[in-house]
Each structure stands twice: as C-alpha cells, then as structure tokens.
Design a protein around this motif. Structure first.
Motif, PDB file in Angstrom:
ATOM      1  N   ASN A 178       0.984  -1.005  -0.048  1.00  0.00           N
ATOM      2  CA  ASN A 178      -0.012   0.099  -0.033  1.00  0.00           C
ATOM      3  C   ASN A 178       0.849   1.330   0.107  1.00  0.00           C
ATOM      4  OD1 ASN A 178      -2.825   1.448   0.855  1.00  0.00           O
ATOM      5  ND2 ASN A 178      -1.476   2.204   2.213  1.00  0.00           N
ATOM      6  N   TYR A 217       0.702   5.761   0.170  1.00  0.00           N
ATOM      7  CA  TYR A 217      -0.104   6.843   0.118  1.00  0.00           C
ATOM      8  C   TYR A 217       0.860   8.043  -0.009  1.00  0.00           C
ATOM      9  CZ  TYR A 217      -3.082  10.704   1.681  1.00  0.00           C
ATOM     10  OH  TYR A 217      -3.729  11.884   1.738  1.00  0.00           O
ATOM     11  N   ILE A 258      -1.274  -1.038  -4.201  1.00  0.00           N
ATOM     12  CA  ILE A 258      -2.328  -0.141  -4.334  1.00  0.00           C
ATOM     13  C   ILE A 258      -1.930   1.305  -4.077  1.00  0.00           C
ATOM     14  CG2 ILE A 258      -4.359   0.256  -2.570  1.00  0.00           C
ATOM     15  CD1 ILE A 258      -4.095  -2.678  -1.816  1.00  0.00           C
ATOM     16  N   ASP A 259      -2.619   2.062  -4.694  1.00  0.00           N
ATOM     17  CA  ASP A 259      -2.154   3.519  -4.362  1.00  0.00           C
ATOM     18  C   ASP A 259      -3.595   3.765  -3.684  1.00  0.00           C
ATOM     19  OD1 ASP A 259      -2.487   6.467  -4.339  1.00  0.00           O
ATOM     20  OD2 ASP A 259      -0.996   6.453  -5.654  1.00  0.00           O
ATOM     21  N   ASN A 260      -3.498   4.298  -2.269  1.00  0.00           N
ATOM     22  CA  ASN A 260      -4.731   4.223  -1.550  1.00  0.00           C
ATOM     23  C   ASN A 260      -5.249   5.906  -1.495  1.00  0.00           C
ATOM     24  OD1 ASN A 260      -6.779   3.468   0.128  1.00  0.00           O
ATOM     25  ND2 ASN A 260      -5.765   3.969   2.055  1.00  0.00           N
ATOM     26  N   HIS A 281      -7.068   3.079  -5.378  1.00  0.00           N
ATOM     27  CA  HIS A 281      -8.387   2.870  -4.585  1.00  0.00           C
ATOM     28  C   HIS A 281      -8.756   4.139  -4.010  1.00  0.00           C
ATOM     29  CE1 HIS A 281     -10.990   0.383  -2.229  1.00  0.00           C
ATOM     30  NE2 HIS A 281     -10.859   1.154  -1.292  1.00  0.00           N
ATOM     31  N   GLN A 282      -9.760   4.636  -4.414  1.00  0.00           N
ATOM     32  CA  GLN A 282     -10.253   6.030  -3.561  1.00  0.00           C
ATOM     33  C   GLN A 282     -11.066   5.672  -2.457  1.00  0.00           C
ATOM     34  OE1 GLN A 282      -9.288   9.340  -4.869  1.00  0.00           O
ATOM     35  NE2 GLN A 282     -10.161   9.625  -2.724  1.00  0.00           N
ATOM     36  N   SER A 283     -10.675   5.916  -1.262  1.00  0.00           N
ATOM     37  CA  SER A 283     -11.098   5.554   0.013  1.00  0.00           C
ATOM     38  C   SER A 283     -11.719   6.588   0.639  1.00  0.00           C
ATOM     39  CB  SER A 283     -10.084   4.837   0.934  1.00  0.00           C
ATOM     40  OG  SER A 283     -10.699   4.507   2.044  1.00  0.00           O
ATOM     41  N   PRO A 297      -5.641   2.113   5.594  1.00  0.00           N
ATOM     42  CA  PRO A 297      -5.482   1.140   4.210  1.00  0.00           C
ATOM     43  C   PRO A 297      -6.408   0.087   4.302  1.00  0.00           C
ATOM     44  CG  PRO A 297      -3.724   0.976   5.619  1.00  0.00           C
ATOM     45  CD  PRO A 297      -4.339   2.089   6.477  1.00  0.00           C
ATOM     46  N   GLU A 313      -9.333  -0.941   4.084  1.00  0.00           N
ATOM     47  CA  GLU A 313     -10.356  -1.355   3.225  1.00  0.00           C
ATOM     48  C   GLU A 313      -9.697  -1.701   1.814  1.00  0.00           C
ATOM     49  OE1 GLU A 313     -13.308   1.831   0.629  1.00  0.00           O
ATOM     50  OE2 GLU A 313     -13.233   1.919   2.770  1.00  0.00           O
ATOM     51  N   ALA A 314      -8.616  -1.155   1.123  1.00  0.00           N
ATOM     52  CA  ALA A 314      -8.433  -1.299  -0.239  1.00  0.00           C
ATOM     53  C   ALA A 314      -7.400  -2.470   0.167  1.00  0.00           C
ATOM     54  CB  ALA A 314      -7.201   0.064  -0.407  1.00  0.00           C
ATOM     55  N   MET A 315      -6.800  -2.806   1.215  1.00  0.00           N
ATOM     56  CA  MET A 315      -5.991  -4.182   1.328  1.00  0.00           C
ATOM     57  C   MET A 315      -6.936  -5.476   1.448  1.00  0.00           C
ATOM     58  SD  MET A 315      -2.637  -2.695   3.335  1.00  0.00           S
ATOM     59  CE  MET A 315      -1.567  -4.019   2.547  1.00  0.00           C
TER      60      MET A 315
END
Length: 111
Positions: free
Chosen positions: A11, A13, A44-46, A69-71, A76, A78-80
């Motif tokens: 991940n 950010y 993943i780019d969070n 992933h637009q959180s 992180p 949710e995306a992971m």
C-alpha cells in the motif's frame, strides 16, 4: 510456468518518491531465489493526491499490477482487504506502508 504461491500487497499513500525503491526491492531482479512466476505483487495507491504512475509499477516485472483505490477513510484496511479477497494464491503478504526496502530473500524465505 509455475503457479504463484504468494501475493504481496503493498500500500502507498503519497509515496511517489519512495515507491520506485520499495518496488524494486520486491522485483525478481532484487529478490534472490525466486522468479517472477513464483509470486504476484499488487500495488495499491490508496487515494494519493498525486497517484503513482502505473508505468513505474509495470516496469518492475510482469508479476506486478497496479490499483488506485479511492477510499473514504485514511486507513489502508479497506483497500487491502478488497485486494486480498481477490488473490488467487494460497498465501498473502501485506505491506501496509510502502516506504520500505525489503531484504533480498524475504520472498524466498516466506515461500
């Protein structure tokens, strides 16, 4: 060609500067005792304000893929969790903070 045994999910950010070094340390060019076919790496780019460039990820190897992933949350998780649920390998490794250089045999030893 062997089926990959592990999916590494890393991940990021706002780590544009650190990402190339971290990703290179996950590549088969750096990792000892493994080939690209032994493992997958999902980057993943969070929700970074300046997202990673997909071509930077893809140049690390054919076993690398990229997801933005637009959180709604800064965490992180949710995306992971979403990416981990999609993994087709028996094992998953999570790297929550992408600003790391991994040891050269970490994938081999994990497998």
């Amino acid at each position: 060609m062997t089926k990959p045994l592990i999916t590494v999910i890393i991940n990021f950010y706002n780590n544009e500067r650190e990402a190339p070094r971290s990703l290179y340390s996950l590549s088969a060019k750096y990792q000892l005792g493994v080939t690209e076919s032994d493992y997958n790496v999902v980057v993943i780019d969070n929700g970074s304000t300046k997202p990673l460039k997909e071509d930077v990820v893809k140049e690390m190897g054919s076993n690398f893929s990229y997801e933005f992933h637009q959180s709604k949350h800064p965490s992180p998780c949710e995306a992971m969790n979403a990416v981990a649920k999609e993994a087709s390998t028996p094992y998953v490794m999570l790297i929550i903070d992408g600003a790391h250089i991994l040891s050269p045999r970490v994938i081999d030893y994990t497998i």
